[in-house]
Design a protein around this motif. Structure first.
Motif, mmCIF file in Angstrom:
data_model
loop_
_atom_site.group_PDB
_atom_site.id
_atom_site.type_symbol
_atom_site.label_atom_id
_atom_site.label_comp_id
_atom_site.label_asym_id
_atom_site.label_seq_id
_atom_site.Cartn_x
_atom_site.Cartn_y
_atom_site.Cartn_z
ATOM 1 N N LEU A 258 0.542 -1.121 -0.345
ATOM 2 C CA LEU A 258 -0.344 -0.183 -0.411
ATOM 3 C C LEU A 258 0.463 1.233 -0.021
ATOM 4 C CD1 LEU A 258 -3.182 1.413 0.079
ATOM 5 C CD2 LEU A 258 -2.043 1.368 2.866
ATOM 6 N N ILE A 259 0.067 2.708 -0.777
ATOM 7 C CA ILE A 259 1.310 3.445 -0.606
ATOM 8 C C ILE A 259 0.050 4.373 -0.958
ATOM 9 C CG2 ILE A 259 1.813 5.620 -2.699
ATOM 10 C CD1 ILE A 259 3.228 2.780 -4.343
ATOM 11 N N VAL A 260 0.326 5.004 0.352
ATOM 12 C CA VAL A 260 -0.567 6.326 0.278
ATOM 13 C C VAL A 260 -0.014 7.713 0.063
ATOM 14 C CG1 VAL A 260 -1.422 7.656 2.944
ATOM 15 C CG2 VAL A 260 -1.312 4.923 2.555
ATOM 16 N N THR A 261 -0.933 8.353 -0.871
ATOM 17 C CA THR A 261 -1.023 9.853 -1.439
ATOM 18 C C THR A 261 -2.035 11.031 -0.609
ATOM 19 O OG1 THR A 261 -2.157 9.124 -3.917
ATOM 20 C CG2 THR A 261 0.257 8.086 -3.315
ATOM 21 N N ILE B 130 -1.190 -0.980 -9.055
ATOM 22 C CA ILE B 130 -0.443 -1.670 -10.242
ATOM 23 C C ILE B 130 0.305 -2.555 -9.903
ATOM 24 C CG2 ILE B 130 2.029 -1.149 -10.130
ATOM 25 C CD1 ILE B 130 2.022 1.493 -8.945
ATOM 26 N N GLU B 131 0.340 -3.783 -10.359
ATOM 27 C CA GLU B 131 0.555 -5.105 -10.916
ATOM 28 C C GLU B 131 1.946 -5.510 -11.577
ATOM 29 O OE1 GLU B 131 -1.503 -7.750 -9.603
ATOM 30 O OE2 GLU B 131 -3.029 -6.871 -9.390
ATOM 31 N N ILE C 125 -0.455 -3.726 -5.409
ATOM 32 C CA ILE C 125 0.184 -2.189 -5.364
ATOM 33 C C ILE C 125 -1.202 -1.582 -5.493
ATOM 34 C CG2 ILE C 125 2.069 -0.470 -5.059
ATOM 35 C CD1 ILE C 125 4.267 -2.145 -6.176
ATOM 36 N N GLU C 126 -1.225 -1.339 -4.212
ATOM 37 C CA GLU C 126 -2.512 0.016 -3.667
ATOM 38 C C GLU C 126 -2.557 1.106 -3.654
ATOM 39 O OE1 GLU C 126 -5.884 -1.572 -2.173
ATOM 40 O OE2 GLU C 126 -5.532 -3.040 -1.764
ATOM 41 N N VAL C 127 -1.971 2.324 -4.574
ATOM 42 C CA VAL C 127 -2.209 3.840 -4.524
ATOM 43 C C VAL C 127 -3.597 4.244 -3.691
ATOM 44 C CG1 VAL C 127 -1.269 5.960 -5.625
ATOM 45 C CG2 VAL C 127 0.129 3.020 -5.855
#
Length: 44
Positions: free
Chosen positions: A16-19, A26-27, A33-35
């Motif tokens: 997980l990426i928190v923006t 993103i695969e 990867i979840e943004v």
């Protein structure tokens, strides 16, 4: 302790990426990867 130097790793299937305001999935190499924006992450 540096895992890379010892040849060890922690296998992940999901990350997980928190923006500020971006949202996407993103695969890459069998990993998801979840943004997500911070407001949405806080509400979960």
């Amino acid at each position: 302790m540096d895992f890379q130097q010892k040849g060890e790793h922690i296998p992940l299937k999901r990350a997980l990426i928190v923006t500020r305001d971006s949202e996407e999935t993103i695969e890459s190499k069998g990993m998801t990867i979840e943004v997500v924006p911070v407001w949405k992450w806080i509400l979960e």
